[in-house]
Each structure stands twice: as C-alpha cells, then as structure tokens.
Design an enzyme around this catalytic site. Structure first.
Site, PDB file in Angstrom:
ATOM      1  N   ARG A 122       7.772  -3.692  -2.944  1.00 47.74           N
ATOM      2  CA  ARG A 122       6.390  -3.999  -3.316  1.00 47.74           C
ATOM      3  C   ARG A 122       5.998  -3.392  -4.655  1.00 47.74           C
ATOM      4  O   ARG A 122       4.909  -3.660  -5.163  1.00 47.74           O
ATOM      5  CB  ARG A 122       5.429  -3.493  -2.234  1.00 47.74           C
ATOM      6  CG  ARG A 122       5.566  -4.214  -0.904  1.00 47.74           C
ATOM      7  CD  ARG A 122       4.387  -3.915  -0.002  1.00 47.74           C
ATOM      8  NE  ARG A 122       4.345  -2.525   0.418  1.00 47.74           N
ATOM      9  CZ  ARG A 122       4.919  -2.052   1.536  1.00 47.74           C
ATOM     10  NH1 ARG A 122       5.614  -2.870   2.319  1.00 47.74           N
ATOM     11  NH2 ARG A 122       4.812  -0.775   1.849  1.00 47.74           N
TER      12      ARG A 122
ATOM     13  N   ARG B 138     -11.731   3.634 -12.474  1.00 44.84           N
ATOM     14  CA  ARG B 138     -11.060   4.713 -13.211  1.00 44.84           C
ATOM     15  C   ARG B 138     -11.545   4.714 -14.652  1.00 44.84           C
ATOM     16  O   ARG B 138     -11.845   3.660 -15.227  1.00 44.84           O
ATOM     17  CB  ARG B 138      -9.536   4.536 -13.180  1.00 44.84           C
ATOM     18  CG  ARG B 138      -8.924   4.497 -11.794  1.00 44.84           C
ATOM     19  CD  ARG B 138      -9.098   5.800 -11.033  1.00 44.84           C
ATOM     20  NE  ARG B 138      -8.463   6.918 -11.706  1.00 44.84           N
ATOM     21  CZ  ARG B 138      -7.175   7.239 -11.560  1.00 44.84           C
ATOM     22  NH1 ARG B 138      -6.390   6.519 -10.770  1.00 44.84           N
ATOM     23  NH2 ARG B 138      -6.676   8.277 -12.181  1.00 44.84           N
TER      24      ARG B 138
ATOM     25  N   PRO C 106      -1.075  12.651  -9.076  1.00 46.65           N
ATOM     26  CA  PRO C 106       0.157  12.882  -9.832  1.00 46.65           C
ATOM     27  C   PRO C 106       0.786  11.575 -10.304  1.00 46.65           C
ATOM     28  O   PRO C 106       0.799  10.584  -9.577  1.00 46.65           O
ATOM     29  CB  PRO C 106       1.058  13.588  -8.817  1.00 46.65           C
ATOM     30  CG  PRO C 106       0.111  14.206  -7.836  1.00 46.65           C
ATOM     31  CD  PRO C 106      -1.048  13.262  -7.757  1.00 46.65           C
ATOM     32  N   GLU C 107       1.283  11.578 -11.534  1.00 46.54           N
ATOM     33  CA  GLU C 107       1.927  10.384 -12.073  1.00 46.54           C
ATOM     34  C   GLU C 107       3.430  10.457 -11.810  1.00 46.54           C
ATOM     35  O   GLU C 107       3.949  11.434 -11.260  1.00 46.54           O
ATOM     36  CB  GLU C 107       1.594  10.251 -13.554  1.00 46.54           C
ATOM     37  CG  GLU C 107       0.076  10.247 -13.773  1.00 46.54           C
ATOM     38  CD  GLU C 107      -0.373   9.653 -15.096  1.00 46.54           C
ATOM     39  OE1 GLU C 107       0.374   8.860 -15.701  1.00 46.54           O
ATOM     40  OE2 GLU C 107      -1.503   9.969 -15.514  1.00 46.54           O
TER      41      GLU C 107
ATOM     42  N   LYS D 158       5.271   6.458  -7.804  1.00 46.39           N
ATOM     43  CA  LYS D 158       4.553   7.577  -7.194  1.00 46.39           C
ATOM     44  C   LYS D 158       4.975   7.817  -5.749  1.00 46.39           C
ATOM     45  O   LYS D 158       4.330   8.598  -5.033  1.00 46.39           O
ATOM     46  CB  LYS D 158       3.046   7.317  -7.274  1.00 46.39           C
ATOM     47  CG  LYS D 158       2.532   7.191  -8.712  1.00 46.39           C
ATOM     48  CD  LYS D 158       1.040   6.942  -8.750  1.00 46.39           C
ATOM     49  CE  LYS D 158       0.551   6.769 -10.185  1.00 46.39           C
ATOM     50  NZ  LYS D 158      -0.909   6.560 -10.244  1.00 46.39           N
TER      51      LYS D 158
ATOM     52  N   ASN E 288      -3.391   7.379 -15.039  1.00 44.50           N
ATOM     53  CA  ASN E 288      -4.455   7.279 -16.029  1.00 44.50           C
ATOM     54  C   ASN E 288      -4.095   7.921 -17.364  1.00 44.50           C
ATOM     55  O   ASN E 288      -4.521   7.452 -18.426  1.00 44.50           O
ATOM     56  CB  ASN E 288      -5.727   7.915 -15.474  1.00 44.50           C
ATOM     57  CG  ASN E 288      -6.980   7.232 -15.990  1.00 44.50           C
ATOM     58  OD1 ASN E 288      -6.907   6.183 -16.631  1.00 44.50           O
ATOM     59  ND2 ASN E 288      -8.126   7.816 -15.719  1.00 44.50           N
TER      60      ASN E 288
END
Length: 305
Positions: A150, A287, A2-3, A52, A191
C-alpha cells in the site's frame, strides 16, 4: 511525526543490538502481552523500515519457517518512541519506566542452546523499550507484505522505483505539497523533508502534480535520495547547502527542538536564507506548509485556450 530517516536509523540500531541473538520479549504495560508471550525466547532475525513503518522479524517456529506470526509491525505515530540501549556485557538491565508497550532484552544465555557463562557474556547487554506507538501488532509475512504494497517507493531503499511515484503524481491534480506527504505515493517523507526539497528544487507547494515534468520529479527524487541518508547517519535533518550555512554567512545557528539547518521549515516570517524575502506559511490538508514566494514562484501554465 518521525520521518523515514528516523525509522531507518531505528531499524539499523535494532539490528546492531539484537540481530542473531535470542531475545526476551515482554509487555510491561500489558497491551502486547499475549503476542509478547508467543515471541519470547525467539532469535531476532533483523529489523527493516519501509517509509514510516517498521518491521522487526523474529525466527519462526520451527526456526526458519516462513509461515506464522513472526513480524512485529510498529508505527510510531506522533508521540511514539523506540529507545535502544546497550551496555557492557553483564550490566544490569533497569526496570521499565512509564508505559512500555514492548520490551526486548538480549538473552545470549539461550542463543546457542546452552546456559554457560561464556554464552551469557557473548555480547553486550542490550534492551529496547517501545512507548506511545499507534501500531504495535504481531503480523504474518503476508500481512507485512500487504502493508508494504500500500506504500509508495521509499527514497532510502535501494530497491525503490521513483517511476511508481511519478505515475501517481502525473495523474493527480492535487498540489505537489500534498502528494509528497501521501504515503501511498511516496513513503517516508514528512513535513520537514517536504518543505525543504520543494524549496531546494524551487517548486511551489501548491503546484498541481499533473503539471510536473518527469525531469523535475527526477531532480526532486534525487535530492531526497541524497538528503535522507544524511538524516539516517546523523539523526537530524540538515538541508542547507554549504554556501548558506552559518559558517559561510556568519548568521547564528538555528535553534529549534527539531534540530538541523533548514531553509523554510518552521521559519515563518523569517528572511529566506537565499533571497531575504519573508518565509510564508499556510495550512494544507491539516499540516503547515512553509515556502519562499520568490524562490518558489506560483506555477503559471503555458497552456493556451
């Protein structure tokens, strides 16, 4: 995976269903049982997404205390789901199905310290089940802040600073297609958005980051800021401009389990919706990349010598 728009949509749905309500917290699967016992019966303050990552905040003990473990940190990973359900007040909450790591159930009977019928029916029945997440941890505010520190800026957050991402990009010789997926550079882009914004902004995915001018980066950032809230609102990723839509061109709507109208993502070998050239693909850092070699030409440095 999931984005970011999915996590922001989930945070919104959790807030609507549970914010300000006392919740019963359990772990039917058992893997979160010890932490669930510490949280059971607390008021859910709200939920917030950073890229995310999802953080569900529960009231401290005593209420309002800033110390102590009171944030549930969730990362869905590739197969995780966090399903939020609501039903009319008084509806029966069904038994959990499958490997439910975390279950939240609104418990209005205790929300104001009473057990009367009015309190019990104060709000709609609500429950949520988390399955398959790669992270489900009870953390402190300091630990939450360390995770956030981060990460790069999130285009869906109003406090995001795009210059932070640009500073990392301009210092790197890695391809822009890799940098956009690096969550320490830019949070929330996956992606699909990676492929689509690079196409929309006519950038080849293998262009070195340190060749990107600030104006090109700002245009790409602005595109993400415009597109991703649409994903939050609709639950799908649509990136095709009106002039290239099925209605405008007469083509058939896209059929794909990811949904949404897109230019290049998972359209390998199909004609580009703008120029007609076949969509290309390659693998970058494990990817798949998707791009149009005509609309996204290879970068040629003008440097001499």
């Amino acid at each position: 995976m999931p984005e970011g728009h999915t996590l922001h949509r989930l945070a919104r749905d959790l807030g609507v269903a549970f914010a300000g309500r006392r919740v019963r917290v359990s772990s039917p699967q058992g893997r979160f049982a010890a932490s669930a016992a510490l949280l059971d019966g607390r008021v859910l303050v709200g939920a917030e997404a950073w890229g995310k990552q999802l953080f569900v905040e529960l009231e401290g003990d005593p209420p309002g205390e800033l110390d102590g473990e009171r944030f549930v940190h969730v990362h869905l990973g590739l197969i995780g789901t966090f399903d939020v359900h609501t039903a009319p007040a008084g509806a029966v909450v069904p038994d959990p199905v499958g490997q439910v790591r975390l279950r939240l159930v609104a418990d209005d009977a205790d929300a104001d310290g009473t057990d009367d019928d009015a309190a019990t029916t104060a709000g709609p029945t609500a429950w949520a089940d988390l399955r398959g997440a790669i992270v489900c941890d009870l953390v402190t505010a300091a630990q939450r802040d360390a995770v956030v520190a981060r990460m790069g800026p999130d285009p869906l957050r109003p406090d995001a600073d795009p210059d932070r991402a640009f500073e990392a990009i301009r210092r790197s010789r890695k391809p822009i297609g890799a940098l956009l997926m690096d969550q320490s550079v830019l949070a929330g882009v996956g992606n699909v958005y990676r492929a689509e914004v690079l196409f929309r902004d006519r950038l080849h995915p293998l262009r070195p980051g340190n060749t990107l001018q600030r104006s090109r980066w700002q245009a790409l950032w602005d595109d993400l800021v415009a597109l991703m809230p649409q994903g939050v609102a609709t639950g799908r990723i649509d990136t095709v401009r009106p002039e290239h839509s099925p209605v405008a061109t007469g083509r058939a709507p896209r059929r794909d389990d990811h949904g949404g109208e897109v230019y290049v993502y998972r359209r390998t070998g199909q004609p580009c919706l703008v120029c007609g050239r076949r969509v290309a693909t390659a693998v970058l850092e494990g990817r798949n990349l998707f791009w149009c070699s005509r609309c996204q030409p290879v970068f040629r440095s003008r440097a001499v010598g």
